[in-house]
Design a protein around this motif. Structure first.
Motif, PDB file in Angstrom:
ATOM      1  N   VAL A  63     -46.480  10.650 -21.579  1.00 24.01           N
ATOM      2  CA  VAL A  63     -46.243  10.524 -19.504  1.00 24.01           C
ATOM      3  C   VAL A  63     -47.296   8.794 -19.425  1.00 24.01           C
ATOM      4  O   VAL A  63     -46.096   7.831 -19.371  1.00 24.01           O
ATOM      5  CB  VAL A  63     -47.047  11.118 -19.049  1.00 24.01           C
ATOM      6  CG1 VAL A  63     -46.712  10.830 -17.501  1.00 24.01           C
ATOM      7  CG2 VAL A  63     -46.135  12.709 -18.908  1.00 24.01           C
ATOM      8  N   ALA A  64     -48.400   9.024 -20.497  1.00 25.78           N
ATOM      9  CA  ALA A  64     -48.678   7.361 -20.299  1.00 25.78           C
ATOM     10  C   ALA A  64     -47.920   6.040 -20.895  1.00 25.78           C
ATOM     11  O   ALA A  64     -48.059   5.149 -20.819  1.00 25.78           O
ATOM     12  CB  ALA A  64     -50.037   7.711 -20.954  1.00 25.78           C
TER      13      ALA A  64
ATOM     14  N   LEU B  71     -57.757  13.478 -19.294  1.00 24.71           N
ATOM     15  CA  LEU B  71     -56.240  12.484 -19.200  1.00 24.71           C
ATOM     16  C   LEU B  71     -56.417  11.391 -19.692  1.00 24.71           C
ATOM     17  O   LEU B  71     -57.529  10.442 -19.477  1.00 24.71           O
ATOM     18  CB  LEU B  71     -55.669  12.323 -17.642  1.00 24.71           C
ATOM     19  CG  LEU B  71     -55.151  14.066 -17.360  1.00 24.71           C
ATOM     20  CD1 LEU B  71     -54.409  14.115 -15.831  1.00 24.71           C
ATOM     21  CD2 LEU B  71     -54.268  14.523 -17.949  1.00 24.71           C
TER      22      LEU B  71
ATOM     23  N   VAL C 125     -52.255   8.087 -16.156  1.00 23.40           N
ATOM     24  CA  VAL C 125     -51.557   9.204 -15.603  1.00 23.40           C
ATOM     25  C   VAL C 125     -52.607  10.095 -14.351  1.00 23.40           C
ATOM     26  O   VAL C 125     -53.748  10.157 -14.676  1.00 23.40           O
ATOM     27  CB  VAL C 125     -51.939  10.068 -17.103  1.00 23.40           C
ATOM     28  CG1 VAL C 125     -51.648  11.451 -16.659  1.00 23.40           C
ATOM     29  CG2 VAL C 125     -50.347   9.093 -18.216  1.00 23.40           C
TER      30      VAL C 125
ATOM     31  N   VAL D  29     -48.623  16.428 -14.642  1.00 26.29           N
ATOM     32  CA  VAL D  29     -49.101  14.864 -14.877  1.00 26.29           C
ATOM     33  C   VAL D  29     -47.655  13.994 -14.981  1.00 26.29           C
ATOM     34  O   VAL D  29     -46.847  14.236 -15.486  1.00 26.29           O
ATOM     35  CB  VAL D  29     -49.528  14.874 -16.356  1.00 26.29           C
ATOM     36  CG1 VAL D  29     -50.765  15.826 -16.010  1.00 26.29           C
ATOM     37  CG2 VAL D  29     -48.395  15.545 -17.461  1.00 26.29           C
TER      38      VAL D  29
ATOM     39  N   PRO E 156     -49.673  14.015 -22.281  1.00 24.96           N
ATOM     40  CA  PRO E 156     -50.148  13.465 -21.232  1.00 24.96           C
ATOM     41  C   PRO E 156     -50.238  11.885 -22.295  1.00 24.96           C
ATOM     42  O   PRO E 156     -50.033  10.887 -21.401  1.00 24.96           O
ATOM     43  CB  PRO E 156     -51.552  13.420 -21.032  1.00 24.96           C
ATOM     44  CG  PRO E 156     -52.212  14.699 -21.159  1.00 24.96           C
ATOM     45  CD  PRO E 156     -50.776  15.201 -22.696  1.00 24.96           C
TER      46      PRO E 156
ATOM     47  N   PRO F 283     -47.296   9.932 -14.039  1.00 25.65           N
ATOM     48  CA  PRO F 283     -47.632   8.056 -14.176  1.00 25.65           C
ATOM     49  C   PRO F 283     -48.554   7.739 -13.072  1.00 25.65           C
ATOM     50  O   PRO F 283     -48.114   8.285 -11.417  1.00 25.65           O
ATOM     51  CB  PRO F 283     -46.943   7.472 -14.418  1.00 25.65           C
ATOM     52  CG  PRO F 283     -45.576   8.305 -14.253  1.00 25.65           C
ATOM     53  CD  PRO F 283     -45.927   9.935 -14.521  1.00 25.65           C
ATOM     54  N   ASN F 284     -49.138   7.823 -12.362  1.00 24.58           N
ATOM     55  CA  ASN F 284     -50.366   6.553 -10.843  1.00 24.58           C
ATOM     56  C   ASN F 284     -49.965   5.131 -10.977  1.00 24.58           C
ATOM     57  O   ASN F 284     -50.186   4.892  -9.987  1.00 24.58           O
ATOM     58  CB  ASN F 284     -51.206   6.991 -11.359  1.00 24.58           C
ATOM     59  CG  ASN F 284     -52.314   6.489 -12.118  1.00 24.58           C
ATOM     60  OD1 ASN F 284     -51.595   5.790 -12.671  1.00 24.58           O
ATOM     61  ND2 ASN F 284     -53.392   6.772 -11.799  1.00 24.58           N
TER      62      ASN F 284
END
Length: 304
Positions: A136-137, A151, A155, A272, A133, A274-275
């Protein structure tokens, strides 16, 4: 001949079995067999020797195999050239995943995606579950596959599968006859540790974290293939999700038992992303296809 028919034929030739080919293709065995029979009817010749132990190419099948491989290679080259002309269907997928995903999930996903999008390139990193995670973050990768626990900010999980941690052993091991396994059971037997860090923090299971830190392992290794080989040889037990063991469980080479800890039995594997940033379209497409394959793997694990 249609490209999918050739892929079916090549996979059956590679596996020596319609059933094994259907599992790799994620297509019903009856559909694969029907395509092979239709192909033989169309060509007017049998392509395989049907043997008790499987299917073996005959001389006609070997000739067709060369043609099929050349045809599909030429088709992929042509697709790449057309993609370059249109500026579409290309891109770069960056992902990180825990090592167990490299046994079946990721190789099959990338192989299938490359058939449809041959111009796409990849950066794929194997790392510890708790590190996925963070990668990804931080933007170092666009997606990750790991155990879905707490998380970091930025993420989000887009797909989940019930593939919890359990105890893995050889079929003749004393724990193989039990319905579930406790941490006390694990402490009585040589333990093979899959890394220097647990796959999750103490907030999920303080008992498991304490067990992990207190144990004196028979071996510590971050290579899933090597650990599986040691387990098969009876050198110890270890903890894995079924995501790394589907074929060995089907063949009866390994045994997987759930823990007696409810928190571990609820553990899920997730994809997972990124948001706070939009992924490229080609990466979104890959995520969607990967999510479907993860669901198929979950179903296969439930059947073992």
């Amino acid at each position: 001949m249609h490209a999918s028919v050739l892929r079916y034929f090549i996979e059956v030739a590679r596996c020596g079995s319609v059933r094994k080919a259907s599992e790799r293709l994620h297509v019903a065995a009856s559909a694969v067999n029907r395509q092979i029979l239709n192909l033989e009817d169309e060509l007017g010749v049998e392509l395989f020797d049907r043997l008790p132990g499987g299917m073996r190419l005959n001389p006609a099948g070997e000739r067709l195999l060369r043609h099929a491989q050349e045809t599909l290679h030429g088709y992929q080259v042509m697709r790449t050239e057309l993609d370059a002309l249109r500026g579409e269907r290309s891109g770069h997928v960056k992902l990180a995943a825990m090592d167990s995903c490299f046994e079946d999930l990721l190789p099959a996903a990338v192989e299938d995606f490359s058939q449809i999008f041959p111009a796409v390139t990849y950066t794929i990193i194997s790392t510890q579950p708790m590190e996925v995670p963070q990668l990804v973050a931080s933007g170092q990768v666009d997606l990750g596959i790991t155990f879905a626990t707490r998380l970091p900010a930025g993420v989000v999980t887009v797909a989940l599968a019930q593939l919890p941690l359990g105890v893995v052993m050889a079929p003749g091991h004393p724990l193989a006859s039990q319905a579930s396994v406790s941490l006390r059971d694990c402490a009585r037997h040589p333990f093979l540790r899959s890394g220097t860090q647990p796959v999750f923090g103490p907030t999920l299971s303080a008992e498991y974290t304490a067990f992990w830190e207190a144990m004196v392992p028979a071996a510590t290794c971050n290579s899933t293939p090597l650990l599986k080989r040691l387990i098969k040889a009876g050198k110890g037990i270890s903890t894995f999700s079924k995501i790394a063991l589907i074929e060995e469980l089907r063949r009866g080479e390994l045994v997987w038992k759930p823990f007696e800890l409810p928190a571990l039995n609820r553990l899920q594997v997730g994809i997972v992303v990124p948001n706070q940033r939009t992924l490229p379209q080609i990466t979104q497409n890959f995520v969607g296809r990967l999510a479907r394959r993860l669901t198929q793997l979950e179903q296969a694990a439930a059947a073992t």
